[in-house]
Design a protein around this motif. Structure first.
Motif, PDB file in Angstrom:
ATOM      1  N   LYS A 249     -63.051  -5.612 -62.586  1.00  0.00           N
ATOM      2  CA  LYS A 249     -62.014  -6.320 -61.859  1.00  0.00           C
ATOM      3  C   LYS A 249     -62.589  -7.551 -61.158  1.00  0.00           C
ATOM      4  CE  LYS A 249     -59.190  -5.223 -57.787  1.00  0.00           C
ATOM      5  NZ  LYS A 249     -58.765  -4.120 -56.916  1.00  0.00           N
ATOM      6  N   SER A 250     -63.808  -7.384 -60.587  1.00  0.00           N
ATOM      7  CA  SER A 250     -64.342  -8.486 -59.790  1.00  0.00           C
ATOM      8  C   SER A 250     -64.761  -9.690 -60.634  1.00  0.00           C
ATOM      9  CB  SER A 250     -65.490  -8.013 -58.897  1.00  0.00           C
ATOM     10  OG  SER A 250     -66.331  -7.148 -59.592  1.00  0.00           O
ATOM     11  N   PHE A 251     -64.930  -9.509 -61.938  1.00  0.00           N
ATOM     12  CA  PHE A 251     -65.245 -10.673 -62.787  1.00  0.00           C
ATOM     13  C   PHE A 251     -63.976 -11.252 -63.427  1.00  0.00           C
ATOM     14  CE2 PHE A 251     -69.323  -8.080 -63.777  1.00  0.00           C
ATOM     15  CZ  PHE A 251     -69.895  -8.470 -62.582  1.00  0.00           C
ATOM     16  N   ASN A 252     -62.839 -10.675 -63.119  1.00  0.00           N
ATOM     17  CA  ASN A 252     -61.579 -11.081 -63.751  1.00  0.00           C
ATOM     18  C   ASN A 252     -61.700 -11.160 -65.281  1.00  0.00           C
ATOM     19  OD1 ASN A 252     -58.914 -11.880 -64.038  1.00  0.00           O
ATOM     20  ND2 ASN A 252     -59.408 -14.056 -63.773  1.00  0.00           N
ATOM     21  N   ASN A 253     -62.435 -10.224 -65.852  1.00  0.00           N
ATOM     22  CA  ASN A 253     -62.571 -10.208 -67.311  1.00  0.00           C
ATOM     23  C   ASN A 253     -62.012  -8.898 -67.862  1.00  0.00           C
ATOM     24  OD1 ASN A 253     -64.389  -8.265 -66.580  1.00  0.00           O
ATOM     25  ND2 ASN A 253     -66.156  -9.186 -67.605  1.00  0.00           N
ATOM     26  N   ASP A 254     -61.127  -8.292 -67.068  1.00  0.00           N
ATOM     27  CA  ASP A 254     -60.603  -6.979 -67.466  1.00  0.00           C
ATOM     28  C   ASP A 254     -59.153  -7.060 -67.929  1.00  0.00           C
ATOM     29  OD1 ASP A 254     -59.670  -7.604 -64.890  1.00  0.00           O
ATOM     30  OD2 ASP A 254     -59.507  -5.499 -64.299  1.00  0.00           O
ATOM     31  N   ILE A 255     -58.747  -6.054 -68.667  1.00  0.00           N
ATOM     32  CA  ILE A 255     -57.346  -5.907 -69.042  1.00  0.00           C
ATOM     33  C   ILE A 255     -56.882  -4.617 -68.401  1.00  0.00           C
ATOM     34  CG2 ILE A 255     -55.723  -5.577 -70.953  1.00  0.00           C
ATOM     35  CD1 ILE A 255     -57.682  -7.138 -72.727  1.00  0.00           C
ATOM     36  N   LYS A 256     -55.871  -4.734 -67.561  1.00  0.00           N
ATOM     37  CA  LYS A 256     -55.391  -3.543 -66.855  1.00  0.00           C
ATOM     38  C   LYS A 256     -54.609  -2.637 -67.790  1.00  0.00           C
ATOM     39  CE  LYS A 256     -56.260  -5.008 -62.496  1.00  0.00           C
ATOM     40  NZ  LYS A 256     -57.595  -5.596 -62.698  1.00  0.00           N
ATOM     41  N   ILE A 257     -54.703  -1.342 -67.536  1.00  0.00           N
ATOM     42  CA  ILE A 257     -53.853  -0.399 -68.263  1.00  0.00           C
ATOM     43  C   ILE A 257     -52.399  -0.841 -68.068  1.00  0.00           C
ATOM     44  CG2 ILE A 257     -52.993   1.988 -68.300  1.00  0.00           C
ATOM     45  CD1 ILE A 257     -55.779   2.883 -67.296  1.00  0.00           C
ATOM     46  N   SER A 258     -52.094  -1.287 -66.848  1.00  0.00           N
ATOM     47  CA  SER A 258     -50.719  -1.617 -66.465  1.00  0.00           C
ATOM     48  C   SER A 258     -50.311  -3.047 -66.801  1.00  0.00           C
ATOM     49  CB  SER A 258     -50.584  -1.421 -64.956  1.00  0.00           C
ATOM     50  OG  SER A 258     -51.582  -2.184 -64.292  1.00  0.00           O
ATOM     51  N   ALA A 259     -51.170  -3.821 -67.445  1.00  0.00           N
ATOM     52  CA  ALA A 259     -50.844  -5.231 -67.711  1.00  0.00           C
ATOM     53  C   ALA A 259     -49.558  -5.352 -68.527  1.00  0.00           C
ATOM     54  CB  ALA A 259     -51.996  -5.897 -68.458  1.00  0.00           C
ATOM     55  N   THR A 260     -48.824  -6.442 -68.315  1.00  0.00           N
ATOM     56  CA  THR A 260     -47.657  -6.702 -69.166  1.00  0.00           C
ATOM     57  C   THR A 260     -48.175  -7.252 -70.498  1.00  0.00           C
ATOM     58  OG1 THR A 260     -47.509  -8.985 -68.417  1.00  0.00           O
ATOM     59  CG2 THR A 260     -46.234  -7.343 -67.174  1.00  0.00           C
ATOM     60  N   GLU A 261     -47.257  -7.391 -71.474  1.00  0.00           N
ATOM     61  CA  GLU A 261     -47.674  -7.932 -72.777  1.00  0.00           C
ATOM     62  C   GLU A 261     -48.226  -9.346 -72.589  1.00  0.00           C
ATOM     63  OE1 GLU A 261     -44.625  -7.420 -75.709  1.00  0.00           O
ATOM     64  OE2 GLU A 261     -44.920  -5.245 -75.685  1.00  0.00           O
ATOM     65  N   GLU A 262     -47.559 -10.110 -71.732  1.00  0.00           N
ATOM     66  CA  GLU A 262     -47.986 -11.481 -71.477  1.00  0.00           C
ATOM     67  C   GLU A 262     -49.370 -11.518 -70.809  1.00  0.00           C
ATOM     68  OE1 GLU A 262     -46.761 -14.162 -72.479  1.00  0.00           O
ATOM     69  OE2 GLU A 262     -47.689 -15.699 -71.195  1.00  0.00           O
ATOM     70  N   GLU A 263     -49.562 -10.681 -69.803  1.00  0.00           N
ATOM     71  CA  GLU A 263     -50.872 -10.642 -69.119  1.00  0.00           C
ATOM     72  C   GLU A 263     -51.981 -10.238 -70.088  1.00  0.00           C
ATOM     73  OE1 GLU A 263     -49.195  -9.442 -64.646  1.00  0.00           O
ATOM     74  OE2 GLU A 263     -49.851  -7.863 -66.021  1.00  0.00           O
ATOM     75  N   THR A 264     -51.659  -9.310 -70.969  1.00  0.00           N
ATOM     76  CA  THR A 264     -52.643  -8.879 -71.959  1.00  0.00           C
ATOM     77  C   THR A 264     -53.017 -10.058 -72.853  1.00  0.00           C
ATOM     78  OG1 THR A 264     -51.664  -6.682 -71.941  1.00  0.00           O
ATOM     79  CG2 THR A 264     -53.096  -7.205 -73.811  1.00  0.00           C
ATOM     80  N   TRP A 265     -51.985 -10.779 -73.295  1.00  0.00           N
ATOM     81  CA  TRP A 265     -52.243 -11.928 -74.170  1.00  0.00           C
ATOM     82  C   TRP A 265     -53.107 -12.983 -73.472  1.00  0.00           C
ATOM     83  CZ3 TRP A 265     -53.472 -14.487 -78.080  1.00  0.00           C
ATOM     84  CH2 TRP A 265     -53.272 -15.859 -78.201  1.00  0.00           C
ATOM     85  N   LEU A 266     -52.811 -13.256 -72.189  1.00  0.00           N
ATOM     86  CA  LEU A 266     -53.593 -14.274 -71.478  1.00  0.00           C
ATOM     87  C   LEU A 266     -55.067 -13.893 -71.389  1.00  0.00           C
ATOM     88  CD1 LEU A 266     -51.110 -15.334 -68.649  1.00  0.00           C
ATOM     89  CD2 LEU A 266     -51.739 -16.609 -70.726  1.00  0.00           C
ATOM     90  N   LYS A 269     -56.575 -14.155 -75.023  1.00  0.00           N
ATOM     91  CA  LYS A 269     -56.716 -15.565 -75.394  1.00  0.00           C
ATOM     92  C   LYS A 269     -58.069 -16.132 -74.965  1.00  0.00           C
ATOM     93  CE  LYS A 269     -53.987 -19.444 -74.226  1.00  0.00           C
ATOM     94  NZ  LYS A 269     -52.740 -19.875 -73.569  1.00  0.00           N
ATOM     95  N   LYS A 270     -58.589 -15.621 -73.822  1.00  0.00           N
ATOM     96  CA  LYS A 270     -59.860 -16.139 -73.292  1.00  0.00           C
ATOM     97  C   LYS A 270     -61.095 -15.646 -74.050  1.00  0.00           C
ATOM     98  CE  LYS A 270     -59.919 -14.573 -69.054  1.00  0.00           C
ATOM     99  NZ  LYS A 270     -59.901 -14.273 -67.618  1.00  0.00           N
ATOM    100  N   MET A 271     -60.900 -14.629 -74.895  1.00  0.00           N
ATOM    101  CA  MET A 271     -62.068 -13.968 -75.492  1.00  0.00           C
ATOM    102  C   MET A 271     -62.883 -14.908 -76.386  1.00  0.00           C
ATOM    103  SD  MET A 271     -60.544 -10.302 -76.609  1.00  0.00           S
ATOM    104  CE  MET A 271     -60.081  -9.069 -75.401  1.00  0.00           C
ATOM    105  N   ILE A 272     -64.187 -14.735 -76.293  1.00  0.00           N
ATOM    106  CA  ILE A 272     -65.082 -15.562 -77.102  1.00  0.00           C
ATOM    107  C   ILE A 272     -65.238 -14.927 -78.482  1.00  0.00           C
ATOM    108  CG2 ILE A 272     -67.434 -16.492 -77.275  1.00  0.00           C
ATOM    109  CD1 ILE A 272     -67.442 -16.284 -74.139  1.00  0.00           C
ATOM    110  N   THR A 273     -65.096 -15.777 -79.524  1.00  0.00           N
ATOM    111  CA  THR A 273     -65.183 -15.247 -80.898  1.00  0.00           C
ATOM    112  C   THR A 273     -66.543 -15.599 -81.506  1.00  0.00           C
ATOM    113  OG1 THR A 273     -64.042 -17.220 -81.667  1.00  0.00           O
ATOM    114  CG2 THR A 273     -62.679 -15.281 -81.237  1.00  0.00           C
ATOM    115  N   ASP A 274     -66.556 -15.989 -82.759  1.00  0.00           N
ATOM    116  CA  ASP A 274     -67.791 -16.369 -83.440  1.00  0.00           C
ATOM    117  C   ASP A 274     -68.056 -17.847 -83.132  1.00  0.00           C
ATOM    118  OD1 ASP A 274     -69.714 -17.199 -85.205  1.00  0.00           O
ATOM    119  OD2 ASP A 274     -68.676 -16.515 -87.019  1.00  0.00           O
ATOM    120  N   THR A 275     -69.060 -18.096 -82.301  1.00  0.00           N
ATOM    121  CA  THR A 275     -69.277 -19.485 -81.845  1.00  0.00           C
ATOM    122  C   THR A 275     -69.769 -20.407 -82.971  1.00  0.00           C
ATOM    123  OG1 THR A 275     -71.443 -18.776 -81.081  1.00  0.00           O
ATOM    124  CG2 THR A 275     -69.720 -18.970 -79.411  1.00  0.00           C
TER     125      THR A 275
END
Ligand code: TRP
Length: 382
Positions: A249-266, A269-275
């Protein structure tokens, strides 16, 4: 009710707890809750699951109403994920004063160097130093340490703490409560005579100390009253945070169990892929995909995983589209749990906890009565 016979007939007690950090994330689900629910439903144990609110105070003095709302949100996640108050005793640590009493009594027989050897102490000190409201004055930057100003609305510093600080900043930020962390954890377990304790590998040292304390108690008071608590380690895939680091939680890099679909997507979206995949037409490599593909492997069906790998490596699918699909996969996975979360009002959750607290209190009272007898503490009639 003692001896070999009843041992084989009676279900063993199983105890585990979680600190109330607020709404839990999907790492908590995979690493802890999913496992608790399976253990509960196996009907092989007498399960005690609790919210360790005292433990959370070792590193973080809560602000105003935060603790209660965090407790409610954690309990809501417990219930939505499948913990069932009809099958398990679900309660809050601070509602059971006997745990604190046992903590005190066990502290009398716990050598200080056992507590000092706890490998997680450094993490506690660091967490406390990073918390908003400082527990010890010396948690501020060294240059401020003699002036005790700024956000220091807590009690004055320990006398002469400054001297230690100069050579070892961490040491002076170590509280008595932090040292007692594993002793309190032992009390959580032994108050309910816990035989099995499902925890992550990070708790191994604490459990070892719990066994040592239980044995020492039994030896000193010539009894076999306390079981030797055994860890049940969970083998789970660790979900990375959206940045590839540890999910928190403190790194703001988490997805909450309770997240909405939109929050999950946001978050997805930030995730790093194959650089190394620069252009959309470049073929990708799922082994180099830092985060999203690791999630596919955890949450998606095998056909979806295979298709994703193929379409990435042939450049049929771009990273953005791949992330959109991943958000759907995650949202699907947590759909039912998220719906179930909506079913409980705060008042209902509080009343479920109160019922659990009552059940837990009556067990705790039995244990402490026996412990006082064994330790020859007079039985005062109030
Ligand atoms: N220390 C545990 C953790 O951080 C939480 C905890 C507190 C616990 N008391 C416990 C776990 C008793 C198991 C049993 O995860």
């Amino acid at each position: 009710m003692s001896g070999q016979m009843s041992q084989s007939l009676v279900k063993q007690n199983l105890v585990s707890g979680m600190r109330p950090t607020g709404k839990l994330h999907i790492g908590h689900y995979l690493g802890v809750l999913r496992n608790w629910v399976q253990l509960q439903n196996s009907e092989k144990y007498n399960c005690f699951f609790f919210i360790a609110d005292w433990h959370s105070l070792t590193t973080k003095i809560s602000e105003e109403t935060e603790l209660e709302s965090n407790i409610i949100e954690v309990a809501r996640d417990f219930l939505a994920c499948g913990l069932d108050p009809n099958k398990s005793t679900i309660y809050v640590q601070s509602a059971i004063p006997e745990i604190a009493e046992l903590h005190l009594l066990l502290s009398m027989i716990t050598p200080n160097n056992w507590a000092e050897r706890d490998p997680t102490l450094k993490d506690l000190v660091r967490a406390a130093a990073n918390s908003k409201k400082k527990i010890l004055v010396d948690s501020v930057a060294p240059s401020d340490q003699n002036e005790h100003k700024g956000s220091l609305d807590m009690a004055p510093p320990v006398k002469e703490a400054g001297e230690v600080t100069k050579t070892d900043g961490e040491k002076s930020n170590l509280t008595y409560g932090m040292l007692g962390y594993p002793v309190l954890q032992t009390s959580d377990i032994l108050t309910f005579r816990g035989y099995f304790v499902p925890v992550g590998k990070d708790q191994e040292a604490h459990l070892e100390m719990s066994r040592d304390i239980a044995n020492r108690f039994n030896y000193l008071f010539e009894t076999d009253f306390f079981p030797e608590p055994k860890p049940l380690f969970t083998e789970t895939p660790t979900v990375k945070g959206t940045d590839g680091g540890k999910m928190s939680k403190s790194f703001n890099n988490d997805i909450k169990i309770s997240a909405t679909e939109e929050e999950t997507w946001l978050q997805v979206k930030k995730m790093i892929t194959d650089t190394q995949r620069i252009k959309r037409t470049d073929p990708g490599d799922t082994d180099r995909c830092l985060v999203p593909f690791t999630y596919y492997k955890i949450f998606a069906e095998p056909e979806v995983i295979n298709k994703t790998k193929l379409e990435c490596e042939t450049a049929l699918r771009g990273c953005m589209d791949c992330k959109k699909l991943l958000a759907e996969v995650i949202n699907n996975y947590f759909k039912e749990i998220r719906e179930k979360r909506q079913l409980f009002s705060d008042a209902e959750i509080l009343s479920i906890l109160e019922e659990g607290n009552l059940k837990a209190q009556s067990k705790a009272k039995e244990t402490l009565k026996k412990v006082r007898e064994l330790m020859q503490i007079p039985d005062w009639k109030s």
